[in-house]
Enzyme design. Structure first.
Site, PDB file in Angstrom:
ATOM      1  N   LYS A 168       0.841  -1.205   0.000  1.00  0.00           N
ATOM      2  CA  LYS A 168       0.000   0.000   0.000  1.00  0.00           C
ATOM      3  C   LYS A 168       0.876   1.255   0.000  1.00  0.00           C
ATOM      4  O   LYS A 168       1.601   1.506   0.953  1.00  0.00           O
ATOM      5  CB  LYS A 168      -0.880   0.042   1.251  1.00  0.00           C
ATOM      6  N   GLU A 241      11.008   1.278   9.409  1.00  0.00           N
ATOM      7  CA  GLU A 241      11.978   2.300   8.983  1.00  0.00           C
ATOM      8  C   GLU A 241      11.313   3.635   9.226  1.00  0.00           C
ATOM      9  O   GLU A 241      10.400   4.017   8.490  1.00  0.00           O
ATOM     10  CB  GLU A 241      12.312   2.129   7.495  1.00  0.00           C
ATOM     11  N   CYS A 275      14.286  10.630   4.699  1.00  0.00           N
ATOM     12  CA  CYS A 275      14.401  10.239   6.117  1.00  0.00           C
ATOM     13  C   CYS A 275      15.811  10.476   6.613  1.00  0.00           C
ATOM     14  O   CYS A 275      16.021  10.937   7.732  1.00  0.00           O
ATOM     15  CB  CYS A 275      14.013   8.776   6.266  1.00  0.00           C
ATOM     16  N   GLU A 372      11.898  16.462  13.343  1.00  0.00           N
ATOM     17  CA  GLU A 372      12.270  16.219  11.949  1.00  0.00           C
ATOM     18  C   GLU A 372      11.533  17.219  11.063  1.00  0.00           C
ATOM     19  O   GLU A 372      10.305  17.164  10.966  1.00  0.00           O
ATOM     20  CB  GLU A 372      11.872  14.785  11.582  1.00  0.00           C
TER      21      GLU A 372
HETATM   22  P1  NAD Z   1       3.187   8.400   7.681  1.00  0.00           P
HETATM   23  O1  NAD Z   1       3.631   7.629   8.867  1.00  0.00           O
HETATM   24  O2  NAD Z   1       2.181   9.457   7.854  1.00  0.00           O
HETATM   25  O3  NAD Z   1       2.589   7.413   6.566  1.00  0.00           O
HETATM   26  C1  NAD Z   1       3.324   6.330   6.064  1.00  0.00           C
HETATM   27  C2  NAD Z   1       2.362   5.288   5.539  1.00  0.00           C
HETATM   28  O4  NAD Z   1       1.618   4.742   6.629  1.00  0.00           O
HETATM   29  C3  NAD Z   1       1.332   5.803   4.554  1.00  0.00           C
HETATM   30  O5  NAD Z   1       1.157   4.839   3.542  1.00  0.00           O
HETATM   31  C4  NAD Z   1       0.072   5.913   5.408  1.00  0.00           C
HETATM   32  O6  NAD Z   1      -1.117   5.829   4.675  1.00  0.00           O
HETATM   33  C5  NAD Z   1       0.234   4.724   6.325  1.00  0.00           C
HETATM   34  N1  NAD Z   1      -0.505   4.781   7.584  1.00  0.00           N
HETATM   35  C6  NAD Z   1      -1.046   5.856   8.193  1.00  0.00           C
HETATM   36  N2  NAD Z   1      -1.618   5.491   9.362  1.00  0.00           N
HETATM   37  C7  NAD Z   1      -1.419   4.156   9.498  1.00  0.00           C
HETATM   38  C8  NAD Z   1      -1.739   3.204  10.508  1.00  0.00           C
HETATM   39  N3  NAD Z   1      -2.374   3.528  11.638  1.00  0.00           N
HETATM   40  N4  NAD Z   1      -1.342   1.919  10.329  1.00  0.00           N
HETATM   41  C9  NAD Z   1      -0.670   1.559   9.229  1.00  0.00           C
HETATM   42  N5  NAD Z   1      -0.342   2.418   8.226  1.00  0.00           N
HETATM   43  C10 NAD Z   1      -0.709   3.705   8.364  1.00  0.00           C
HETATM   44  O7  NAD Z   1       4.532   8.954   7.033  1.00  0.00           O
HETATM   45  P2  NAD Z   1       4.667   9.951   5.777  1.00  0.00           P
HETATM   46  O8  NAD Z   1       4.284  11.315   6.234  1.00  0.00           O
HETATM   47  O9  NAD Z   1       4.007   9.352   4.596  1.00  0.00           O
HETATM   48  O10 NAD Z   1       6.245   9.881   5.502  1.00  0.00           O
HETATM   49  C11 NAD Z   1       7.168  10.694   6.097  1.00  0.00           C
HETATM   50  C12 NAD Z   1       7.879   9.981   7.221  1.00  0.00           C
HETATM   51  O11 NAD Z   1       8.472   8.762   6.751  1.00  0.00           O
HETATM   52  C13 NAD Z   1       9.025  10.782   7.782  1.00  0.00           C
HETATM   53  O12 NAD Z   1       9.026  10.719   9.182  1.00  0.00           O
HETATM   54  C14 NAD Z   1      10.257  10.082   7.226  1.00  0.00           C
HETATM   55  O13 NAD Z   1      11.420  10.277   7.976  1.00  0.00           O
HETATM   56  C15 NAD Z   1       9.811   8.678   7.217  1.00  0.00           C
HETATM   57  N6  NAD Z   1      10.647   7.898   6.309  1.00  0.00           N
HETATM   58  C16 NAD Z   1      11.529   6.966   6.820  1.00  0.00           C
HETATM   59  C17 NAD Z   1      12.371   6.262   5.973  1.00  0.00           C
HETATM   60  C18 NAD Z   1      13.347   5.246   6.490  1.00  0.00           C
HETATM   61  O14 NAD Z   1      13.804   4.406   5.708  1.00  0.00           O
HETATM   62  N7  NAD Z   1      13.725   5.257   7.762  1.00  0.00           N
HETATM   63  C19 NAD Z   1      12.329   6.501   4.604  1.00  0.00           C
HETATM   64  C20 NAD Z   1      11.440   7.453   4.123  1.00  0.00           C
HETATM   65  C21 NAD Z   1      10.598   8.142   4.977  1.00  0.00           C
END
Ligand code: NAD
Length: 469
Positions: A168, A241, A275, A372
């Site tokens: 997803k 991650e 990230c 962040e």
């Molecule tokens: P987010 O946590 O808001 O969403 C990530 C995903 O989770 C989306 O697909 C979202 O629809 C889904 N989601 C939302 N609520 C959920 C739930 N309760 N259960 C399961 N899935 C759910 O993150 P974002 O705003 O899309 O991305 C930015 C964040 O991702 C930043 O904090 C960034 O640092 C992090 N990130 C980490 C890495 C890494 O490899 N460590 C890489 C890229 C981004």
């Protein structure tokens, strides 16, 4: 005509009556729609993956061949995937094309990775073999900053190990991933990779679903904690991650002319929405002004514009809440005494653009330093002793990565050894490869992706112990 891309389940296109808008961050206007997966359709996707697992797990050499063919198909489809990624994510087209190529690179790397069983003992007394077995169905959930490459970090090792998947993407960037599902559908056996789309609750439904044995999640710390809690009652395996707040410590022998550009792009690549981008710079007091000016000079030359303009180096922020968050962090820092030596404001006009911003006089305790920012804003902090810089660099709940920069690379490496994080770079940052494990400590994650370590996380250990007496 508005873009609409169906989901992929059991190897075929699946549409739904409900759909949600996808916004082009360069214009702020919807340009397409994506299916809102229903609970019944999620069940269908999970059961397709479960059925496919029965045979996919069995033939390793077939899996490897199919993945290599998949890499070819993805590359051949670059022109139908990359423009979608630019339009929904905002990044320059050349970077979107690189991301498509990364998917192929990851599929090839894991297809070619040798995974041998280990024989602990093989003599007249006993034969003991340790092997890695697939887990079953993997629920994979990705964020909006690198929808394709972060999906490939999951698809390639999971499928190579013999698992099947329901993937997803983020509701902000569903279309390129849905297209990827369509591109791989003719190559993969039906049900091996299912791509669903929907708003955030769909992610929660996936983590609560009884079929997946593993959740591979990339996203924010807050959501990661929900995922961990949702996985616990069913003892699902998890890889998380999560966010980062990477420090870059500059040592006093640094040659700024030589590294300013590299340091700048280590923070501003993908408009800071990485990230593991540099998110705070610690500069020695003696060179503080020089560091601020060197970074600001590069920032002033960075060309901001729509991702489909070949001149653009930085696109818009991906979405309005993120642009507003970045603006709020800068206002807060300026209100507390920091100065935006360049940038410091949103760019007038449509879309979610923000000027590349260097903050002078930033201090620990400001939200832009402690949290962040995930955007084109870089706070520069001053330090007196290297010990002090290391303590402040480590003094957060984050621990994704960090870097140390200096002319004496051995000295820089010794300082890098003191950083509490998953990856410590010396005189570089953001250097990632399929064979190099990547993950965070503390709140930045659980487990790693990539390399044979990442592959192992999609497996369970099975021992065969045969007595010969
Ligand atoms: P987010 O946590 O808001 O969403 C990530 C995903 O989770 C989306 O697909 C979202 O629809 C889904 N989601 C939302 N609520 C959920 C739930 N309760 N259960 C399961 N899935 C759910 O993150 P974002 O705003 O899309 O991305 C930015 C964040 O991702 C930043 O904090 C960034 O640092 C992090 N990130 C980490 C890495 C890494 O490899 N460590 C890489 C890229 C981004």
């Amino acid at each position: 005509m508005a873009e609409y891309i169906p989901m992929t389940m059991g190897g075929t296109d699946v549409s739904t009556s409900g759909a949600f808008d996808v916004v082009d961050p360069a214009t702020g206007l919807p340009f397409g729609t994506a299916p809102e997966c229903t609970p019944d359709q999620l069940d269908q996707a999970m059961h397709s993956a479960q059925d496919a697992y029965r045979t996919w797990r069995k033939d390793e050499s077939r899996r490897r061949e199919i993945m290599l063919a998949g890499a070819d198909s993805v590359l051949a489809a670059t022109d139908s995937i990359a423009p979608l990624l630019t339009q929904e994510q905002g990044k320059p087209l050349a970077e979107a094309q690189m991301e498509v190529r990364a998917v192929a690179l990851w599929l090839r790397y894991f297809a070619n990775l040798e995974v041998a069983d280990e024989i602990i003992q093989d003599d007249e007394k006993v034969f003991i073999r340790v092997e890695r077995r697939p887990l079953g169905v993997v629920a994979a959930i990705t964020p909006w900053n690198f929808p394709l490459s972060l999906a490939a970090w999951k698809i390639a090792p999971a499928l190579r190990a013999g698992n099947t998947m329901v993937l997803k993407p983020s509701p902000y960037t569903p279309l390129a991933t849905l297209r990827l599902g369509q591109v791989l559908a003719p190559v993969l056996p039906p049900g091996v990779l299912n791509v669903v789309s929907g708003s955030d609750p769909l992610g929660a439904s996936m983590t609560a679903h009884p079929v997946p044995r593993k959740i591979s999640f990339t996203g924010s710390v807050g959501t990661g904690k929900h995922v961990a809690a949702a996985a616990a009652p069913d003892l699902k395996r998890i890889t998380l991650e999560l966010g980062g707040n990477d420090p870059a410590i500059l040592l006093d022998d640094i040659d700024l002319q030589a590294v300013a550009e590299k340091l700048f792009w280590s923070a501003f690549r993908n408009n800071g929405q990485v990230c593991s981008a540099v998110k705070r710079v610690y500069a020695p007091e003696s060179k503080y002004d020089e560091v601020v000016e060197a970074l600001a000079a590069v920032a002033r030359t960075a060309r901001v514009g729509a991702g489909n303009d070949p001149a653009s180096q930085l696109g818009p922020l991906n979405n309005r809440p993120q642009r507003d968050r970045v603006a709020g962090l800068v206002s807060d820092a300026v209100g507390r005494g920091a100065e935006a030596v360049t940038g410091g404001a949103a760019i007038d006009g449509p879309g979610f653009f923000y000027q590349p911003t260097i903050l002078r006089g930033a201090t620990d305790g400001m939200a832009v330093v402690d949290e962040e920012q995930f955007g084109p804003v870089l706070p520069v902090l001053s330090y007196r002793s290297v010990e002090d810089a290391v303590e402040r660099a480590n003094g957060t709940n984050f621990g994704l990565s960090g870097s140390v920069w200096g002319a004496d690379a051995d000295r820089a490496e010794a300082v890098a050894d003191e950083l509490d994080c998953g990856t410590a770079w010396v005189n570089t940052h953001l250097a990632l490869r399929p064979d190099q494990p990547f993950g965070g400590v503390k709140w930045s994650g659980i487990g790693v992706e990539n390399g044979h370590w990442g592959l192992s996380s999609f497996t369970e250990t099975k021992v065969l112990h045969r007595s010969r007496r």
